[in-house]
Design a protein around this motif. Structure first.
Motif, PDB file in Angstrom:
ATOM      1  N   LYS A 118       0.884  -1.141   0.005  1.00  0.00           N
ATOM      2  CA  LYS A 118      -0.017  -0.078   0.097  1.00  0.00           C
ATOM      3  C   LYS A 118       0.953   1.174  -0.028  1.00  0.00           C
ATOM      4  CE  LYS A 118      -2.379  -0.922   3.550  1.00  0.00           C
ATOM      5  NZ  LYS A 118      -3.372  -0.800   4.838  1.00  0.00           N
ATOM      6  N   VAL A 119       0.292   2.349  -0.559  1.00  0.00           N
ATOM      7  CA  VAL A 119       0.965   3.515  -0.553  1.00  0.00           C
ATOM      8  C   VAL A 119       0.152   4.552  -0.071  1.00  0.00           C
ATOM      9  CG1 VAL A 119       2.249   5.366  -1.929  1.00  0.00           C
ATOM     10  CG2 VAL A 119       2.379   2.913  -2.739  1.00  0.00           C
ATOM     11  N   LYS A 143       7.100  -7.218  10.930  1.00  0.00           N
ATOM     12  CA  LYS A 143       6.893  -5.969  10.922  1.00  0.00           C
ATOM     13  C   LYS A 143       6.636  -5.194   9.621  1.00  0.00           C
ATOM     14  CE  LYS A 143       8.315  -5.105  15.181  1.00  0.00           C
ATOM     15  NZ  LYS A 143       7.271  -4.620  16.329  1.00  0.00           N
ATOM     16  N   TRP A 144       6.033  -4.021   9.497  1.00  0.00           N
ATOM     17  CA  TRP A 144       5.878  -3.291   8.231  1.00  0.00           C
ATOM     18  C   TRP A 144       7.170  -2.562   7.832  1.00  0.00           C
ATOM     19  CZ3 TRP A 144       1.610  -3.351   4.934  1.00  0.00           C
ATOM     20  CH2 TRP A 144       0.440  -4.084   5.488  1.00  0.00           C
ATOM     21  N   LEU A 145       7.662  -2.452   6.661  1.00  0.00           N
ATOM     22  CA  LEU A 145       8.599  -1.636   6.356  1.00  0.00           C
ATOM     23  C   LEU A 145       7.968  -0.467   5.676  1.00  0.00           C
ATOM     24  CD1 LEU A 145      11.739  -1.149   5.958  1.00  0.00           C
ATOM     25  CD2 LEU A 145      11.643  -2.172   4.158  1.00  0.00           C
ATOM     26  N   CYS A 146       8.455   0.794   6.094  1.00  0.00           N
ATOM     27  CA  CYS A 146       7.829   2.014   5.537  1.00  0.00           C
ATOM     28  C   CYS A 146       9.000   2.727   5.041  1.00  0.00           C
ATOM     29  CB  CYS A 146       7.314   2.801   6.536  1.00  0.00           C
ATOM     30  SG  CYS A 146       6.614   4.539   6.078  1.00  0.00           S
ATOM     31  N   VAL A 147       8.804   3.206   3.670  1.00  0.00           N
ATOM     32  CA  VAL A 147       9.782   3.900   2.821  1.00  0.00           C
ATOM     33  C   VAL A 147       9.018   5.158   2.463  1.00  0.00           C
ATOM     34  CG1 VAL A 147      11.336   3.965   0.998  1.00  0.00           C
ATOM     35  CG2 VAL A 147      10.888   1.897   1.919  1.00  0.00           C
ATOM     36  N   VAL A 148       9.622   6.275   2.922  1.00  0.00           N
ATOM     37  CA  VAL A 148       9.077   7.788   2.564  1.00  0.00           C
ATOM     38  C   VAL A 148       9.781   8.118   1.574  1.00  0.00           C
ATOM     39  CG1 VAL A 148       8.446   9.827   3.677  1.00  0.00           C
ATOM     40  CG2 VAL A 148       8.474   7.666   5.262  1.00  0.00           C
ATOM     41  N   VAL A 149       9.130   8.626   0.520  1.00  0.00           N
ATOM     42  CA  VAL A 149       9.407   9.243  -0.506  1.00  0.00           C
ATOM     43  C   VAL A 149       8.976  10.667  -0.765  1.00  0.00           C
ATOM     44  CG1 VAL A 149       9.675   9.109  -3.199  1.00  0.00           C
ATOM     45  CG2 VAL A 149       9.886   7.056  -1.958  1.00  0.00           C
ATOM     46  N   LYS A 150       9.864  11.605  -0.970  1.00  0.00           N
ATOM     47  CA  LYS A 150       9.400  12.759  -1.380  1.00  0.00           C
ATOM     48  C   LYS A 150       9.376  13.060  -2.958  1.00  0.00           C
ATOM     49  CE  LYS A 150       9.258  17.751   0.253  1.00  0.00           C
ATOM     50  NZ  LYS A 150       8.923  18.329   1.451  1.00  0.00           N
ATOM     51  N   TYR A 151       8.171  13.594  -3.552  1.00  0.00           N
ATOM     52  CA  TYR A 151       8.209  14.020  -5.077  1.00  0.00           C
ATOM     53  C   TYR A 151       8.042  15.307  -5.130  1.00  0.00           C
ATOM     54  CZ  TYR A 151       6.924   9.238  -5.471  1.00  0.00           C
ATOM     55  OH  TYR A 151       6.983   7.711  -5.672  1.00  0.00           O
ATOM     56  N   TYR A 157       4.341   1.179   1.856  1.00  0.00           N
ATOM     57  CA  TYR A 157       4.487  -0.119   2.815  1.00  0.00           C
ATOM     58  C   TYR A 157       4.322  -1.482   2.423  1.00  0.00           C
ATOM     59  CZ  TYR A 157       3.035   3.200   6.579  1.00  0.00           C
ATOM     60  OH  TYR A 157       3.088   4.433   7.514  1.00  0.00           O
ATOM     61  N   ARG A 158       5.155  -2.359   2.915  1.00  0.00           N
ATOM     62  CA  ARG A 158       5.027  -3.703   2.653  1.00  0.00           C
ATOM     63  C   ARG A 158       5.291  -4.496   3.804  1.00  0.00           C
ATOM     64  NH1 ARG A 158       8.594  -7.318  -1.322  1.00  0.00           N
ATOM     65  NH2 ARG A 158       7.332  -6.618  -3.105  1.00  0.00           N
ATOM     66  N   HIS A 159       4.583  -5.525   4.347  1.00  0.00           N
ATOM     67  CA  HIS A 159       4.700  -6.268   5.380  1.00  0.00           C
ATOM     68  C   HIS A 159       5.871  -7.270   5.227  1.00  0.00           C
ATOM     69  CE1 HIS A 159       4.106  -9.075   8.993  1.00  0.00           C
ATOM     70  NE2 HIS A 159       3.796  -7.823   9.683  1.00  0.00           N
ATOM     71  N   LYS A 202       2.519  -1.117  12.203  1.00  0.00           N
ATOM     72  CA  LYS A 202       1.043  -0.948  11.548  1.00  0.00           C
ATOM     73  C   LYS A 202       1.154   0.363  10.675  1.00  0.00           C
ATOM     74  CE  LYS A 202      -1.901   1.095  15.020  1.00  0.00           C
ATOM     75  NZ  LYS A 202      -2.751   0.993  15.707  1.00  0.00           N
ATOM     76  N   PRO A 203       0.799   0.430   9.592  1.00  0.00           N
ATOM     77  CA  PRO A 203       0.655   1.656   8.617  1.00  0.00           C
ATOM     78  C   PRO A 203      -0.124   2.626   9.336  1.00  0.00           C
ATOM     79  CG  PRO A 203       0.312  -0.202   7.208  1.00  0.00           C
ATOM     80  CD  PRO A 203       0.188  -0.813   8.677  1.00  0.00           C
ATOM     81  N   LYS A 204       0.486   4.014   9.155  1.00  0.00           N
ATOM     82  CA  LYS A 204      -0.315   5.102   9.534  1.00  0.00           C
ATOM     83  C   LYS A 204      -1.627   5.169   8.947  1.00  0.00           C
ATOM     84  CE  LYS A 204       3.764   7.648  10.550  1.00  0.00           C
ATOM     85  NZ  LYS A 204       4.018   8.640  11.654  1.00  0.00           N
ATOM     86  N   LYS A 205      -2.505   6.001   9.479  1.00  0.00           N
ATOM     87  CA  LYS A 205      -3.896   6.276   8.937  1.00  0.00           C
ATOM     88  C   LYS A 205      -3.423   7.510   7.994  1.00  0.00           C
ATOM     89  CE  LYS A 205      -6.516   5.017  13.028  1.00  0.00           C
ATOM     90  NZ  LYS A 205      -7.397   5.347  13.876  1.00  0.00           N
TER      91      LYS A 205
END
Length: 103
Positions: free
Chosen positions: A44-45, A69-77, A58-60, A92-95
């Motif tokens: 999910k994005v 765990k969920w791995l979150c990668v934050v990308v700035k466009y 996100y990917r679990h 867990k992913p953020k809301k």
């Protein structure tokens, strides 16, 4: 510096400085490959709630240094540019608004 295609085919820069910062956290040691995989095939994005130009990928992962765990990668466009800001493990992913897959 690495350039990784995200799930839409957009080029995302992962600078040596950002990678060093991310991998400097003990729980993220050895996870360079997973960062690229999450960008290419996220589960999910989400739109960042605090930065309209940032997306959270996100990917679990069943196996991390902390267990499942969920791995979150934050990308700035920014225009034609995109780069990884940070990456971290979370329970867990953020809301927030889900950008992909669309509901």
């Amino acid at each position: 510096m690495r350039v990784i295609e995200d799930y839409r085919g957009a080029s995302v820069r992962l600078t040596d400085e950002r990678l060093k910062h991310i991998l400097g956290h003990p729980e993220m040691a050895g996870m360079e490959g997973e960062i690229g995989e999450v960008l290419k095939a996220p589960e999910k994005v989400l739109q960042s709630a605090t930065d309209e130009h940032a997306h959270l990928f996100y990917r679990h992962l069943e196996r991390t240094n902390l267990g499942g765990k969920w791995l979150c990668v934050v990308v700035k466009y920014s225009g034609d540019d995109a780069f990884v800001l940070t990456s971290y493990l979370t329970d867990k992913p953020k809301k927030g608004e889900q950008l992909w897959p669309k509901k």
